[in-house]
Design a protein around this motif. Structure first.
Motif, PDB file in Angstrom:
ATOM      1  N   LEU A 238       0.855  -1.189   0.000  1.00  0.00           N
ATOM      2  CA  LEU A 238       0.000   0.000   0.000  1.00  0.00           C
ATOM      3  C   LEU A 238       0.888   1.236   0.000  1.00  0.00           C
ATOM      4  CD1 LEU A 238      -2.569  -0.531   2.903  1.00  0.00           C
ATOM      5  CD2 LEU A 238      -3.119   0.223   0.605  1.00  0.00           C
TER       6      LEU A 238
ATOM      7  N   TYR B  72       0.484   5.243   0.811  1.00  0.00           N
ATOM      8  CA  TYR B  72      -0.452   6.276   1.282  1.00  0.00           C
ATOM      9  C   TYR B  72      -0.021   7.673   0.824  1.00  0.00           C
ATOM     10  CZ  TYR B  72      -3.414   3.409   4.218  1.00  0.00           C
ATOM     11  OH  TYR B  72      -4.341   2.505   4.659  1.00  0.00           O
TER      12      TYR B  72
ATOM     13  N   GLY C 283      -8.653   1.479   3.778  1.00  0.00           N
ATOM     14  CA  GLY C 283      -8.022   0.734   4.847  1.00  0.00           C
ATOM     15  C   GLY C 283      -8.928   0.435   6.005  1.00  0.00           C
TER      16      GLY C 283
ATOM     17  N   VAL D 242       3.876  -1.024   3.655  1.00  0.00           N
ATOM     18  CA  VAL D 242       3.108   0.223   3.611  1.00  0.00           C
ATOM     19  C   VAL D 242       4.128   1.348   3.450  1.00  0.00           C
ATOM     20  CG1 VAL D 242       1.604   1.806   4.869  1.00  0.00           C
ATOM     21  CG2 VAL D 242       1.222  -0.649   5.047  1.00  0.00           C
TER      22      VAL D 242
ATOM     23  N   GLU E 281      -2.152   3.376  10.005  1.00  0.00           N
ATOM     24  CA  GLU E 281      -1.985   3.015   8.592  1.00  0.00           C
ATOM     25  C   GLU E 281      -0.932   1.930   8.378  1.00  0.00           C
ATOM     26  OE1 GLU E 281      -3.783   7.232   7.003  1.00  0.00           O
ATOM     27  OE2 GLU E 281      -1.629   6.932   6.884  1.00  0.00           O
TER      28      GLU E 281
ATOM     29  N   ARG F  28      -1.774  -1.893   8.933  1.00  0.00           N
ATOM     30  CA  ARG F  28      -2.468  -2.751   7.953  1.00  0.00           C
ATOM     31  C   ARG F  28      -1.516  -3.768   7.344  1.00  0.00           C
ATOM     32  NH1 ARG F  28      -5.351   2.378   7.501  1.00  0.00           N
ATOM     33  NH2 ARG F  28      -6.899   1.869   9.067  1.00  0.00           N
TER      34      ARG F  28
END
Lengths: 482, 343
Positions: free
Chosen positions: A236, A238, A294, A305, A320, A323
């Motif tokens: 991921l 962000y 999320g 991440v 965050e 995850r």
């Protein structure tokens, strides 16, 4: 007292799991003994299962106050997925007719999710009084604390509502809370009443912590490409901006063979559903997302991440990166830091918090402006309705601004620390500093990323395959099992 | 931007306002008449959200890029460059085949229902009851729920696949394949328009247009057929293109009532009744013009007006026949336009 065996049978029966995760059983036991509880459990520990199972065991309605529509909708979908039909989320996106029906038939639902602003509606509260509640749940309870980064004024009324509901057994849930936030939650929600606090460490030992400093945007983009090509997927990334998320997704698509998509509030509901499902089913290597992604995404094998932008505070950063690695396997969190990113966060603070001049203007012209001044206006309207003077409101916002700046400085300090990053986080959240730093803990300032040692580099085999491209006839046969 | 070029012409400068109002379904008899003249009424309501400001900005950009040019202060026409860009655009992009269906169905709701239908039938075909339901409106969910209660005992997978295969047989295989990639089902996840665009070399917008086109065509296909899915579509079909009030006026007119009688029965002004009948004249096939225009009036019109219908002016009629109303003149224009289209 219900036995462990019975609890496990219920877990299997209702949710199909054979074992509880750390912290769950303790919380459930408290609630079944009718003890109100504040549970501070890190992301990925299955907090919502705690109240869902209690509701199932008591066979009585559970009311859950939750601050985010997307989060509520995700949880409603998860409950429906688990076969629960009597579930509703009362939010502003519900049509008037549907809302009216649901409010007057609240007793027909087993799980009632409420957006905090719904609690200002008389008919909602009156219908809540009629219910024999199994549990009253305050999700993301840190929003109640004015020290927390996500303070929501509507949450301040929850303590009063609890009193009006005659003090139902209450579960307050949050993933991250400093000691000060914890005290604030207890004070606001429970007053002097007895409450159990269950706190598990925010630390996730299987997530390696790293900060990569870059000089400029170009270097940052190069770094992203290098990382996504090398790191084990899925991952991921962000972003603080929707536009940037789209832009970098496009860049990754052009420069690599990876399957990538963006996810943010600017995309249609159907696209968001699609991207989420593709990710869950392992069809995507990487998602470029804003914080809209999320909440409620329960994918176990996220390996990395990356934060493209500096997060607003350590709380949201921890949420965050939490995850990653829910399967317990080695994972990595990398914060890409460019000095000018601080400016972006400062601008975001300015955009969400009104200046003195704007506050004065709003308070002087509130009648004209109500409903037309966006998010800032809503916030100001809340305080105006509390009967606060302009000066008092200015004071509140000035304090909020300095809190936010302080939080920003904390994450900046994390970024720049020369010591163990994990120890820094633990200390920030008021945990005991028992961290013994080693090579698998975190990357110290100036060190290379030990991706090879961590076994975080993907092998050829691990490349996610492309989508199958089939003829429409084959797709139809597959769809309908023919 | 280039998508709009197909609505412009090289010699009809007054098109811009009509184009915007037709696309966004802003109905006045004048707009509808000129939409009919410019042969763009099939596109009525295709873009209900189109805002004036956005449209004006697009037009301004097209003028700046020399795709459109001002003609004697009357309006905008396509330039040579504009015409080439229009043709080039048509060559490389998906062209909507049935835009007229857009104003015949409640499109958004149908698309929600269709996605849900395919998903629940697919999951049911595998006996699976645990899945995340595709994002959709409550209305769509309610409608599918009621339908499913009535038909869940049928061989749904078999029946739906038959309908889809029959329908898609008439489309190009590539279009059909793209269309089916936009559905969700058991262990089958759709692609976003953006992802399909990357794989096919088309634009994201092309994929969206294809989805709109084929999904509504499928609604029409089901409507014409006798399958168990027809009941899902029928409530979404609009009964006609006329507004509610115009429909009522036309019903009375078709039953043989005179304009004077309709006026008194409905308590409307004569000008309103006239507007309703003009709207009906535009939209209703086989509209009976002869009840409103006398043989003598036909003879006057045919002597006075020849050639391009766009250039007929009511003022010319008034010079010699001041008693013939504008409504009759416009009805004659509409009738002649419809005849011209048939030819």
């Amino acid at each position: 007292m219900i036995s462990d065996k019975k609890l496990e049978t219920a877990l299997k029966q209702y949710f199909g799991f054979s074992k509880f995760r750390s912290g769950q059983k303790e919380v459930i036991r408290n609630l079944l003994s009718r003890e109100s509880t504040l549970a501070i459990l890190p992301t990925g520990t299955g907090k919502s299962l705690c109240y869902q199972l209690v509701g199932k065991i008591y066979k009585k309605p559970v009311v859950i106050v939750s601050p985010l529509i997307s989060l509520m909708q995700d949880q409603v979908e998860q409950l429906r997925f688990a076969g629960e039909k009597k579930v509703i989320a009362l939010t502003s996106v519900l049509s008037f007719k549907r809302k009216e029906y649901a409010v007057s038939h609240l007793s027909q639902f087993d799980f009632i999710y409420l957006a905090p602003e719904m609690l200002n509606k008389k008919e909602v509260v009156e219908n809540l009084f009629q219910l024999d509640l199994a549990l009253f749940v305050v999700d993301e309870a840190h929003c109640i604390s004015k020290w927390g980064p996500d303070f929501r004024p509507d949450y301040l009324g929850l303590g009063e509502l609890r009193r009006e509901l005659n003090f139902p057994t209450t579960l307050a849930l949050t993933a991250t809370a400093t000691k000060r936030v914890e005290e604030d939650i207890i004070g606001n929600l429970f007053g002097t009443q007895k409450v159990k606090v269950i706190r598990h460490s925010v630390d996730r030992p299987n997530i390696f912590l790293a900060v990569e400093k870059v000089a400029n945007q170009k270097e940052k983009n190069k770094k992203v490409i290098k990382l996504v090509e090398r790191l084990k997927a899925p991952g991921l990334i962000y972003f603080s901006s929707k536009k940037k998320a789209d832009e970098i997704a496009q860049m990754i698509r052009q420069k690599t063979k990876l399957n990538v998509s963006s996810y943010h509030a600017g995309r249609s509901a159907i696209d968001r559903y699609t991207v989420q499902q593709q990710f869950m089913l392992g069809k995507l290597d990487v998602i470029c997302a804003t914080s809209a992604f999320g909440m409620g995404v329960n994918k176990k094998n996220i390996r990395y991440v990356i934060h493209y932008h500096l997060p607003a505070d350590l709380e949201s950063y921890l949420q965050e990166i939490g995850r990653a690695g829910r399967d317990g396997q080695q994972s990595i969190a990398i914060l890409l830091y460019q000095e000018s990113d601080v400016g972006l966060q400062r601008r975001l603070i300015d955009m969400t918090l009104p200046e003195d001049e704007m506050i004065q203007y709003y308070m002087d012209n509130a009648q004209k402006l109500t409903g037309h001044a966006g998010e800032q206006g809503e916030l100001l309207d809340y305080y105006r309705k509390q009967g606060l003077s302009s000066e008092r409101v200015k004071e509140i916002f000035s304090r909020r601004r300095s809190d936010k700046i302080k939080n920003l400085n904390e994450i900046l300090a994390y970024t720049n620390t020369h010591h163990c990053r994990r120890a820094y986080i633990k200390k920030y959240f008021g945990e005991k500093d028992n961290q013994i730093h080693d090579r698998s803990c975190c990357q110290l300032s100036g060190e290379e990323l030990p991706l090879k040692e961590l076994k975080m580099i993907k092998t050829e085999k691990e490349n996610i395959k492309n989508f199958d491209d089939n003829s429409y006839q084959r797709v139809i046969r597959k769809l309908f099992n023919l | 931007m280039d998508e709009l070029l197909c609505f412009f012409s090289k010699n009809q400068p007054r098109r811009p306002a009509v184009i915007r109002q037709v696309l966004s379904n802003k109905r006045t008899v004048s707009n509808l008449f000129w939409g009919l003249r410019y042969k763009i009424l099939d596109w009525l309501a295709i873009c209900p959200q189109l805002e004036r400001e956005k449209f004006d900005n697009l037009i301004a950009a097209m003028v700046q890029n020399k795709l459109l040019a001002e003609i004697n202060g009357q309006g905008l026409c396509l330039t040579e460059l504009g015409a080439r860009r229009r043709d080039n655009f048509a060559e490389i992009h998906y062209h909507m085949k049935s835009p007229y269906l857009f104003s015949r169905f409640k499109v958004q709701l149908w698309q929600d229902i269709l996605r849900l239908l395919v998903q629940i039938v697919s999951e049911a075909s595998y006996g699976n009851t645990h899945y995340y339901v595709v994002a959709s409106s409550f209305q769509a969910r309610d409608s599918i729920k009621k339908w499913y209660q009535d038909y869940h005992e049928c061989e749904l997978g078999q029946l739906l696949s038959e309908q889809l295969l029959l329908f898609l047989k008439n489309e190009s295989a590539d279009d059909a394949t793209i269309f089916m990639q936009l559905f969700y089902g058991h262990e089958y996840v759709a692609k976003t328009a953006e992802q399909i665009a990357v794989n096919t070399g088309w634009s994201t917008r092309d994929i969206e247009v294809l989805w709109n086109d084929l999904s509504v065509k499928f609604a029409d296909f089901l409507c014409e057929g006798t399958s168990i899915f027809k009941v899902l579509v029928i409530p979404l079909k609009k009964t006609g293109l006329l507004s509610k009030s115009a429909t009522e006026t036309y019903r009375l007119y078709a039953s043989g009532m005179t304009v004077a009688k309709i006026k008194s029965v409905r308590g409307l002004k004569e000008s309103t009744v006239a507007e309703h009948l003009l709207e009906a004249a535009i939209f209703v096939p086989n509209f009976n013009f002869k009840r409103l225009i006398s043989p003598l009036e036909y003879s006057i019109f045919s002597k006075l007006f020849k050639g391009n219908i766009d250039n007929w002016h009511y003022e010319k009629l008034q010079e010699t026949e001041p008693k013939i109303s504008f409504t009759k003149f416009r009805l004659y224009q509409i009738e002649q336009s419809k005849l011209e289209m048939v030819e």
